[in-house]
Design a protein around this motif. Structure first.
Motif, PDB file in Angstrom:
ATOM      1  N   ARG A 328       0.838  -1.205   0.000  1.00  0.00           N
ATOM      2  CA  ARG A 328       0.000   0.000   0.000  1.00  0.00           C
ATOM      3  C   ARG A 328       0.875   1.257   0.000  1.00  0.00           C
ATOM      4  O   ARG A 328       0.635   2.223  -0.752  1.00  0.00           O
ATOM      5  CB  ARG A 328      -0.928   0.002   1.214  1.00  0.00           C
ATOM      6  CG  ARG A 328      -2.029   1.057   1.157  1.00  0.00           C
ATOM      7  CD  ARG A 328      -2.810   1.114   2.453  1.00  0.00           C
ATOM      8  NE  ARG A 328      -4.106   1.740   2.285  1.00  0.00           N
ATOM      9  CZ  ARG A 328      -4.313   3.057   2.166  1.00  0.00           C
ATOM     10  NH1 ARG A 328      -3.262   3.891   2.188  1.00  0.00           N
ATOM     11  NH2 ARG A 328      -5.531   3.546   2.001  1.00  0.00           N
ATOM     12  N   ASP A 329       1.913   1.244   0.850  1.00  0.00           N
ATOM     13  CA  ASP A 329       2.816   2.394   0.908  1.00  0.00           C
ATOM     14  C   ASP A 329       3.476   2.640  -0.443  1.00  0.00           C
ATOM     15  O   ASP A 329       3.600   3.785  -0.897  1.00  0.00           O
ATOM     16  CB  ASP A 329       3.886   2.162   1.978  1.00  0.00           C
ATOM     17  CG  ASP A 329       3.311   2.157   3.385  1.00  0.00           C
ATOM     18  OD1 ASP A 329       2.177   2.652   3.570  1.00  0.00           O
ATOM     19  OD2 ASP A 329       3.994   1.648   4.294  1.00  0.00           O
ATOM     20  N   VAL A 332       1.162   4.223  -3.084  1.00  0.00           N
ATOM     21  CA  VAL A 332       0.965   5.664  -2.885  1.00  0.00           C
ATOM     22  C   VAL A 332       2.235   6.433  -3.251  1.00  0.00           C
ATOM     23  O   VAL A 332       2.199   7.432  -3.987  1.00  0.00           O
ATOM     24  CB  VAL A 332       0.556   5.955  -1.428  1.00  0.00           C
ATOM     25  CG1 VAL A 332       0.494   7.461  -1.182  1.00  0.00           C
ATOM     26  CG2 VAL A 332      -0.803   5.321  -1.129  1.00  0.00           C
ATOM     27  N   GLU A 333       3.389   5.941  -2.740  1.00  0.00           N
ATOM     28  CA  GLU A 333       4.650   6.645  -2.976  1.00  0.00           C
ATOM     29  C   GLU A 333       5.023   6.666  -4.457  1.00  0.00           C
ATOM     30  O   GLU A 333       5.607   7.641  -4.946  1.00  0.00           O
ATOM     31  CB  GLU A 333       5.766   5.977  -2.172  1.00  0.00           C
ATOM     32  CG  GLU A 333       5.620   6.162  -0.667  1.00  0.00           C
ATOM     33  CD  GLU A 333       6.595   5.311   0.109  1.00  0.00           C
ATOM     34  OE1 GLU A 333       7.479   4.679  -0.543  1.00  0.00           O
ATOM     35  OE2 GLU A 333       6.495   5.249   1.345  1.00  0.00           O
ATOM     36  N   SER A 338      -3.968   6.692  -5.316  1.00  0.00           N
ATOM     37  CA  SER A 338      -4.086   7.579  -4.163  1.00  0.00           C
ATOM     38  C   SER A 338      -4.649   6.816  -2.974  1.00  0.00           C
ATOM     39  O   SER A 338      -5.220   5.724  -3.126  1.00  0.00           O
ATOM     40  CB  SER A 338      -5.012   8.742  -4.491  1.00  0.00           C
ATOM     41  OG  SER A 338      -6.335   8.262  -4.699  1.00  0.00           O
ATOM     42  N   SER A 339      -4.511   7.395  -1.812  1.00  0.00           N
ATOM     43  CA  SER A 339      -5.056   6.767  -0.604  1.00  0.00           C
ATOM     44  C   SER A 339      -6.563   6.580  -0.727  1.00  0.00           C
ATOM     45  O   SER A 339      -7.115   5.572  -0.267  1.00  0.00           O
ATOM     46  CB  SER A 339      -4.743   7.627   0.625  1.00  0.00           C
ATOM     47  OG  SER A 339      -3.360   7.629   0.876  1.00  0.00           O
TER      48      SER A 339
END
Length: 805
Positions: A328-329, A332-333, A338-339
């Motif tokens: 998940r990180d 996003v990174e 997007s979150s």
């Protein structure tokens, strides 16, 4: 050793896929990882609330299994264990609905497609046969051997599964079997927990796979523990890939290609498995993938908490390095999502899992509901006060089980034992009909029940020319094997000393030269791998004969024989079969080692295998002919001291058949029925001359098979004539003789024909000491048979048969 330590790429310009395509694949994988995690969470809750009995899940291993599934192709094989739920979902072997159906033990095969309610959750399987029991086209599906729970038990069978690909690629005579292989391009994917690599079967199989260079990719899911025991206690250097460095292939290309990759590194995992599968598929080089830094957020199973043995530091690390969190990180990174987008995916994933769980529970309830409603309806028709409480009990159950339904019905029938009525008769008729249904739900398919069952092979007698040669018994076997190998390219034989010298007793003498070392070959001294090799080959269309040199060596392979081969048909509810023949020899060898006859051990652990105990090599040949025409697995125990005894050579040595489970009267008599098998029969036969001199007539029954036992009840028919029974056996007291007595006296109701106490004559409780004298004082002798028969007759007529001493 290749250690993958990739930085997460953010530049996607060099990708062959468009960004949108790439993004779709990545997000779909993330969604599947979430679904699998929610399955684990919800499944655990279902156990804790009592809807399911026990749960074991694959949480923390989602990304590695998704990456593995990407290289899993039609025709490939999985031999895994009970942490592979994400892989099963990603590959299509199972689904969330089927997973929960198995968790609830739904006996409907359409709901639990792997086992029809017979296996614990997360034990996956793929049907390998059609409705008629014939093989399906394995190249058109992704194949999975029915899972077993035994630690490391999935290892040994990969030997045969992988060797099959090698043989299909190498042996041009097998090209017509194209529904089992596409020119040997199939890879076997084996998964195992890090702690299970401590098992001997792991090391035995690793060694054998390296020797044979089979196309297998072995993945170790390393979460640092085996329940509460850390790697430091489990493994040398606390690192299995480090411990295996000596197996890394060298400049000659021999050995394993070893990879090491972190379980949260999604790109690294995808790249690693792509490399490993390519090497295994194209070059037939075994690969080992050590997946480290995995977590197990829910603990080992639903029966315990990992907080009891993990430090707070470790627990904090697991939260941070949870593979789903790390993915998940990254998403996003890297600007892939997007979150907010991920939150929507997470919400949707939860809903999908919940909906599938509800459907599985409703279908399970519906399976039971029909039985419940019929039972309530039948009980409601009865006008008897003893019915009131049981009826109200059934009507008030909110979540019934079949156990509760049928236990209540049986209680009612016991309470009504002194009454009669049409309503009671209707209830009894319904109960008996349902018993057959429940047999199909829970008890069928111990053996193959299709047209390919060994029970469908009728007996044909051996034929002899007038000038038939008198030869050593081993020559009859040799001729039998040669005839069968000449007409069926699927036949293959292997074991220690089977190839070059034709086995220690020459049953395969000269046959490697005739048929080649792809069909008849030697193995190392590794019994578990030998049986696993046979099991895997049998699953892939071969008709293997796996030799275990001596009978007591079977103990070294017993877990594979018992937990895997013997239970395969049953635990897959007839969806898988493995027509493996295990050939061995035993009885009468003198000395503590290699001289046991542990038949009770085999009878207790090998239900699901036929256990054949021929008295001579002609009978053995007939049994081999029968088994080679059928799809049942079997163990054939030849008489070790019979290979050089003289027998006639049948003219139809590769054709005549001995039906399984049919006992034979080999000598008629009137006073005592003597039941035996194997080498001990000759001892009994030798005793007849002295017994005749003193006026005792014995009838000798050769049971021929311990499993199945005397299907036509020859023993009981003989006992009806003689009214006295003696069982002679080389096993320990209370061993196979106890089983034989149970079959004759209870199952065949021979008890009603007895006029004297049934007797057994067995070996002593200890192993036989070395030498002929040790054999004489330990195992049944001619003197023993004569005297115990005499004792039986002494009880009948003490005047004619006075006590000897």
């Amino acid at each position: 050793m290749s250690e993958t330590n990739l930085n997460v790429p953010t530049d996607l310009s060099s990708s062959k896929l468009s960004f949108d395509d790439f993004r779709y694949i990545i997000l779909d994988d993330y969604k599947l990882a979430l679904q699998s995690r929610y399955v684990s969470l919800l499944g655990r809750k279902e156990v804790l609330t009592g809807k399911a009995k026990f749960g074991i899940f694959g949480d923390g291993k989602e990304l590695a299994q998704i990456a593995l599934a990407k290289v899993f192709q039609n025709g490939d094989w999985r031999s895994g264990y009970y942490r592979d739920q994400t892989f099963a979902f990603a590959s299509g072997i199972s689904s969330i609905y089927h997973f929960f159906s198995q968790l609830y033990a739904n006996p409907n095969l359409e709901a639990d497609i792997s086992s029809g309610g017979r296996q614990m959750v997360a034990h996956f399987s793929k049907s390998l046969v059609d409705d008629e029991g014939n093989w399906v086209n394995q190249t058109q599906q992704k194949n999975s051997v029915s899972d077993i729970s035994t630690t490391g038990g999935q290892m040994s069978r990969i030997m045969g599964l992988g060797l099959a690909s090698k043989l299909y690629r190498t042996n041009v005579d097998l090209s017509y079997l194209n529904y089992f292989s596409n020119q040997g391009n199939e890879v076997v994917f084996c998964t195992i927990g890090n702690a299970s690599t401590s098992e001997g079967v792991f090391w035995e199989t690793i060694n054998a796979a390296g020797v044979k260079q089979i196309p297998v990719v072995i993945s170790v899911w390393d979460d640092g523990y085996g329940i509460s025991v850390p790697n430091e206690i489990q493994t040398t250097k606390a690192d299995i890939s480090e411990a295996l460095r000596g197996f890394q292939r060298d400049h000659k290309g021999e050995g394993f290609e070893i990879f090491k990759v972190r379980g949260w590194d999604y790109p690294g995992l995808c790249e690693t498995y792509e490399k490993a599968a390519k090497i295994a598929r194209e070059q037939h080089i075994p690969c080992f993938v050590h997946v480290t830094d995995l977590t197990q957020p829910l603990g080992h199973s639903s029966s315990g908490s990992h907080e009891r043995y993990k430090s707070q530091e470790r627990l904090d690390w697991e939260k941070e390095y949870d593979c789903n969190v790390k993915m998940r990180d990254w998403l996003v990174e890297a600007g892939i999502a997007s979150s907010e987008e991920l939150e929507a995916i997470e919400t949707e994933a939860k809903k999908i899992v919940r909906d599938e769980q509800k459907k599985a529970w409703a279908d399970y309830r519906q399976t039971i509901q029909g039985d419940l409603e019929e039972a309530i309806d039948l009980l409601s028709k009865m006008d008897n006060e003893v019915i009131e409480l049981p009826l109200k009990t059934l009507q008030s159950i909110t979540e019934p089980s079949l156990k509760e339904i049928y236990s209540t019905v049986r209680l009612v029938l016991r309470e009504l034992r002194f009454t009669s009525s049409p309503e009671k008769d209707e209830l009894i008729a319904w109960y008996k009909k349902q018993q057959e249904l429940n047999r199909q739900r829970y008890n069928d398919n111990l053996f193959v029940e299709s047209q390919n069952s060994a029970f469908n092979i009728s007996g044909t007698k051996p034929e002899y020319e007038e000038d038939a040669k008198i030869v050593d018994g081993r020559e009859v076997l040799n001729a039998c094997f040669e005839a069968n190998f000449s007409k069926d390219d699927r036949l293959i034989a292997f074991g220690e000393d089977v190839g070059k010298i034709g086995d220690v007793n020459q049953g395969f003498a000269g046959l490697q030269e005739k048929f080649g070392d792809l069909r008849i070959f030697d193995t190392g001294i590794r019994e578990s791998a030998i049986i696993g090799k046979g099991l895997g080959l049998a699953l892939r269309g071969f008709k293997p004969i796996a030799e275990i040199q001596y009978l007591d060596y079977l103990m070294y392979a017993l877990p594979v024989l018992s937990d895997d081969l013997a239970s395969l048909s049953y635990r897959s509810k007839g969806q898988q079969k493995a027509p493996l023949i295990i050939r061995t020899r035993g009885h009468r060898l003198e000395g503590i080692w290699h001289s046991g006859s542990p038949m009770a051990l085999l009878l207790g652990s090998l239900r699901g295998l036929h256990i054949c105990v021929p008295r001579n090599m002609t009978q053995a040949a007939g049994m081999y002919n029968t088994l080679l025409k059928s799809d049942d697995p079997a163990l054939v125990i030849e008489c070790l001291n019979g290979y050089r005894l003289k027998e006639k050579m049948p003219s139809n040595v590769g054709e005549f058949t001995v039906p399984l489970g049919l006992a034979e009267v080999i000598r008629s008599g009137s006073d005592i029925t003597v039941v035996s098998y194997g080498s001990t029969l000759r001892i009994v036969q030798e005793a007849t001359s002295e017994l005749e001199k003193i006026g005792i007539s014995i009838e000798i029954v050769d049971i021929q098979c311990l499993q199945p036992f005397d299907r036509t009840q020859v023993c009981a028919q003989s006992l009806q004539k003689t009214n006295r029974l003696l069982v002679v056996d080389e096993d320990v007291p209370g061993g196979a003789s106890a089983f034989i007595l149970q079959q004759i006296l209870e199952i065949q109701q021979g008890y009603f024909h007895l006029d004297s106490q049934p007797r057994t004559l067995t070996a002593k409780a200890h192993r036989p000491p070395y030498g002929s004298d040790g054999d004489y004082f330990t195992k049944p002798s001619v003197d023993d048979v004569v005297e115990i028969a005499y004792q039986i007759m002494t009880e009948v007529n003490p005047q004619q048969y006075p006590k000897i001493y």
